[in-house]
Every structure is written in structure tokens, then in C-alpha cells.
Design an enzyme around this catalytic site. Structure first.
Site, PDB file in Angstrom:
ATOM      1  N   HIS A 138      -4.411   7.157  -3.683  1.00  0.00           N
ATOM      2  CA  HIS A 138      -5.686   7.115  -2.958  1.00  0.00           C
ATOM      3  C   HIS A 138      -6.170   8.521  -2.614  1.00  0.00           C
ATOM      4  CE1 HIS A 138      -3.163   3.542  -1.921  1.00  0.00           C
ATOM      5  NE2 HIS A 138      -4.232   2.906  -2.380  1.00  0.00           N
TER       6      HIS A 138
HETATM    7 FE1  FES Z   1      -2.374   6.113  -0.527  1.00  0.00          FE
HETATM    8 FE2  FES Z   1      -0.876   8.230  -1.181  1.00  0.00          FE
HETATM    9  S1  FES Z   1      -2.957   8.182  -0.702  1.00  0.00           S
HETATM   10  S2  FES Z   1      -0.281   6.151  -1.058  1.00  0.00           S
END
Ligand code: FES
Length: 177
Positions: A138
Site C-alpha cells: 500500500h
Molecule cells: Fe500496507 Fe505495507 S503499506 S502492508
């Protein structure tokens, strides 16, 4: 009649024994759903003599990837430049031994040690040269001290385990400095 009474008593004893065994088995086999990690576990020696500047070594310890990165003096100096963009620049909301709660989050500025798991949902971030680490899941990003930038969903810095140096190029994971 007597025989019938003995049979009845035997049946009751068998049922009681089976019930007790079942209870015991349930105590052993029942999944708790809670994993309580040992605070330290067996220490692990990591040799660093063949680790060049800018390179990251990953070892497994307590079932987790642990990074050891040899940082250049330039990379360490650059840690002061972007603190306005960090979520927890002084590591006050993050996990590390007290001896590593400093700008470089390590015992020695040149050697960085961290659990290599994103503090958002546990993915494995990747080293991005001298700029830091990027999580592919993410897009949380961390500097070379494992301090998280505000832009992504993770809010805590990478976890720093307990460790100490046994020699210039040998450290021991899982033991306080
Ligand atoms: Fe979601 Fe690393 S940004 S697991």
C-alpha cells in the site's frame, strides 16, 4: 441381577474415564487463537565482515525476517534532512530498545538492524537504494532508519529488535546491549 449391576458399574466407570480423557485432550488441543511470542528467543549471531556498504542482509530470527544494512556516512547524514515528512521522527510511538531511540535508530550509525515487516499490515518492504524502503502493498515508505513517512497508511516506524555487538563485525540478535 448381580451381573447386571456389575455391568452397569463398569459402563459408568468407562464413561467417566472417557469423559476425563476427552477433557484432557481438549485442554491440550484447543487452539487458543493467541500467539504469545517469547520476548527474546534464542539469540542469533550475525557476521558482518563480508557485508559491503549499501548492502542489506536478511536473516530469519523468531520466524521473522531481520534486516542488517551497512549504511554509508552520506546516508546517515541525510537522515536529518527529511524529518518534517516523518510520522514519528523521534520514535516516540514506535518499538525499539531504549539504546536505539535516536535519529539513526541503531547502536552504531553505520549498522542498521530492523524487523523487515511493514508496520501497516506486515508486507515486506524493499530497499530503494540510498533513499529508504518502499512497501509494495500500500506504498508506505520508510527512511534508512526505518522511520515511516506520513504519506502512506503505516503510522509506526519499523520495529527494532534487541541486539548487541560482540565484535566490530559480529552482532548478536535477541540480547540487550
Ligand atoms: Fe500496507 Fe505495507 S503499506 S502492508
Amino acid at each position: 441381577m448381580e451381573r447386571s449391576g456389575k455391568t452397569q458399574r463398569r459402563r459408568i466407570m468407562i464413561a467417566a474415564t472417557a469423559s476425563a480423557l476427552a477433557a484432557g485432550a481438549a485442554m491440550v488441543l484447543r487452539p487458543s487463537g493467541v500467539v504469545i511470542p517469547h520476548p527474546h528467543g534464542a539469540p542469533l549471531t550475525v557476521e558482518l565482515g563480508d557485508l559491503p556498504e549499501g548492502k542489506l542482509r536478511t536473516v530469519e530470527w523468531q520466524g521473522k525476517p531481520v534486516w542488517v544494512l551497512r549504511r554509508s556516512a552520506v546516508a546517515v547524514a541525510a537522515l536529518a534532512a527529511h524529518e518534517g515528512g516523518l510520522a514519528d521522527p523521534d520514535s516516540q510511538q514506535s518499538m525499539q530498545p531504549p539504546s536505539c531511540q535516536n535519529r539513526h535508530r541503531s547502536l552504531r550509525p553505520d549498522i542498521f538492524v530492523a524487523i523487515g515487516l511493514c508496520t501497516h499490515q506486515g508486507c515486506a518492504p524493499n530497499l530503494q537504494g540510498e533513499t529508504g524502503f518502499l512497501c509494495p502493498c500500500h506504498a508506505s515508505s520508510y527512511d534508512l532508519a526505518g522511520r515511516v513517512f506520513k504519506a502512506g497508511p503505516a503510522t509506526a516506524n519499523l520495529v527494532i529488535p534487541a541486539y548487541r555487538f560482540e565484535a566490530d563485525n559480529r552482532l548478536l540478535l535477541g540480547v540487550d546491549a
